[in-house]
Design an enzyme around this catalytic site. Structure first.
Site, PDB file in Angstrom:
ATOM      1  N   GLY A  45      35.578 -13.356  17.174  1.00  0.00           N
ATOM      2  CA  GLY A  45      34.344 -13.501  16.421  1.00  0.00           C
ATOM      3  C   GLY A  45      33.205 -13.870  17.346  1.00  0.00           C
ATOM      4  O   GLY A  45      33.423 -14.424  18.423  1.00  0.00           O
ATOM      5  N   GLN A  50      24.936 -17.072  19.920  1.00  0.00           N
ATOM      6  CA  GLN A  50      25.712 -17.256  21.155  1.00  0.00           C
ATOM      7  C   GLN A  50      25.172 -16.367  22.278  1.00  0.00           C
ATOM      8  O   GLN A  50      25.447 -16.595  23.447  1.00  0.00           O
ATOM      9  CB  GLN A  50      27.196 -16.951  20.915  1.00  0.00           C
ATOM     10  CG  GLN A  50      27.875 -17.984  20.008  1.00  0.00           C
ATOM     11  CD  GLN A  50      29.330 -17.630  19.778  1.00  0.00           C
ATOM     12  OE1 GLN A  50      29.660 -16.865  18.887  1.00  0.00           O
ATOM     13  NE2 GLN A  50      30.215 -18.192  20.600  1.00  0.00           N
ATOM     14  N   CYS A  92      36.413 -21.280  21.062  1.00  0.00           N
ATOM     15  CA  CYS A  92      35.112 -20.638  20.900  1.00  0.00           C
ATOM     16  C   CYS A  92      34.686 -20.082  22.247  1.00  0.00           C
ATOM     17  O   CYS A  92      34.894 -20.729  23.273  1.00  0.00           O
ATOM     18  CB  CYS A  92      34.106 -21.675  20.414  1.00  0.00           C
ATOM     19  SG  CYS A  92      32.433 -21.038  20.229  1.00  0.00           S
ATOM     20  N   LEU A  93      34.094 -18.892  22.233  1.00  0.00           N
ATOM     21  CA  LEU A  93      33.643 -18.292  23.492  1.00  0.00           C
ATOM     22  C   LEU A  93      32.535 -19.126  24.130  1.00  0.00           C
ATOM     23  O   LEU A  93      32.248 -18.983  25.316  1.00  0.00           O
ATOM     24  CB  LEU A  93      33.167 -16.856  23.252  1.00  0.00           C
ATOM     25  CG  LEU A  93      34.252 -15.866  22.808  1.00  0.00           C
ATOM     26  CD1 LEU A  93      33.643 -14.504  22.487  1.00  0.00           C
ATOM     27  CD2 LEU A  93      35.336 -15.721  23.871  1.00  0.00           C
ATOM     28  N   HIS A 134      33.774 -20.615  10.935  1.00  0.00           N
ATOM     29  CA  HIS A 134      33.401 -20.927  12.318  1.00  0.00           C
ATOM     30  C   HIS A 134      32.122 -20.177  12.714  1.00  0.00           C
ATOM     31  O   HIS A 134      31.193 -20.773  13.263  1.00  0.00           O
ATOM     32  CB  HIS A 134      34.580 -20.539  13.230  1.00  0.00           C
ATOM     33  CG  HIS A 134      34.335 -20.724  14.693  1.00  0.00           C
ATOM     34  ND1 HIS A 134      35.098 -21.556  15.480  1.00  0.00           N
ATOM     35  CD2 HIS A 134      33.415 -20.164  15.537  1.00  0.00           C
ATOM     36  CE1 HIS A 134      34.651 -21.512  16.730  1.00  0.00           C
ATOM     37  NE2 HIS A 134      33.639 -20.670  16.790  1.00  0.00           N
ATOM     38  N   GLU A 135      32.059 -18.882  12.405  1.00  0.00           N
ATOM     39  CA  GLU A 135      30.905 -18.072  12.828  1.00  0.00           C
ATOM     40  C   GLU A 135      29.648 -18.433  12.031  1.00  0.00           C
ATOM     41  O   GLU A 135      28.552 -18.479  12.592  1.00  0.00           O
ATOM     42  CB  GLU A 135      31.207 -16.573  12.699  1.00  0.00           C
ATOM     43  CG  GLU A 135      32.376 -16.059  13.541  1.00  0.00           C
ATOM     44  CD  GLU A 135      32.334 -16.487  15.004  1.00  0.00           C
ATOM     45  OE1 GLU A 135      31.235 -16.689  15.560  1.00  0.00           O
ATOM     46  OE2 GLU A 135      33.420 -16.643  15.591  1.00  0.00           O
ATOM     47  N   HIS A 138      27.910 -21.381  13.381  1.00  0.00           N
ATOM     48  CA  HIS A 138      27.062 -21.088  14.550  1.00  0.00           C
ATOM     49  C   HIS A 138      25.619 -20.809  14.120  1.00  0.00           C
ATOM     50  O   HIS A 138      24.680 -21.147  14.832  1.00  0.00           O
ATOM     51  CB  HIS A 138      27.573 -19.853  15.301  1.00  0.00           C
ATOM     52  CG  HIS A 138      28.631 -20.135  16.326  1.00  0.00           C
ATOM     53  ND1 HIS A 138      28.418 -20.935  17.424  1.00  0.00           N
ATOM     54  CD2 HIS A 138      29.917 -19.708  16.422  1.00  0.00           C
ATOM     55  CE1 HIS A 138      29.535 -20.986  18.157  1.00  0.00           C
ATOM     56  NE2 HIS A 138      30.457 -20.257  17.568  1.00  0.00           N
TER      57      HIS A 138
HETATM   58 NI    NI Z   1      32.403 -19.891  18.272  1.00  0.00          NI
END
Ligand code: NI
Length: 167
Positions: A45, A50, A92-93, A134-135, A138
């Protein structure tokens, strides 16, 4: 094009993203860049902030390596229903080398627009439900580490500090 993913503690990640007003070429390009960047990482995701784009756009693909890719593009996503509890490990990235269990709802119903501007309803449970929560977090400037207990957060911060000092 593959873009640079912002990482904690970048202040951009704490900002609230704005709703998409028109789905134009700029948004379509953003989604393309997000898709390339997510699959390259690889991740399941990614949210527009991000990449430093403060727009309410997320993409998710939880199909895994074995399955054909199943990309979900969710523009202006809203959780309209949530129930149950889950406590699964997340990464998470934007958070390097750290994973932790996070309390989430076990299932969610999400309303969002797709790239054609059509309203879609996603009924999600398990990994997909966690990914949506989660997304969407963000988009409100929230990272999964913001859900940790004060003690766990402190340990996380110390670990990250040690890592940045070491590199
Ligand atoms: Ni994330």
């Amino acid at each position: 094009m593959i873009q640079h993913i912002l990482t904690w503690p970048d202040p951009e990640l704490k900002k609230k993203s704005a709703p998409v007003v028109v789905i134009n070429d700029k948004i379509r390009q953003l989604v393309m860049d997000m898709t390339e960047t997510m699959y390259d990482a690889p991740g399941i995701g990614l949210a527009a902030p991000q990449l430093g784009a403060l727009q309410r756009v997320v993409i998710i693909d939880v199909s895994g390596k074995e399955e054909p890719p199943e990309l979900i593009v969710a523009i202006n996503p809203i959780i309209i229903h949530a129930e149950g509890e889950s406590y699964e490990e997340e990464g998470c990235l934007s958070v390097i080398k750290y994973a932790a269990n996070v309390r989430r709802h076990a299932s969610v119903v999400v309303k969002a627009l797709n790239l054609d501007g059509e309203e879609q309803t996603h009924r999600a449970e398990g990994l997909l439900a966690v990914a949506f929560q989660h997304e969407i977090d963000h988009l409100d400037g929230i990272l999964f580490v913001d859900h940790l207990s004060p003690l766990k957060r402190e340990i996380f911060k110390r670990k990250q500090r040690r890592m940045t000092e070491a590199s």
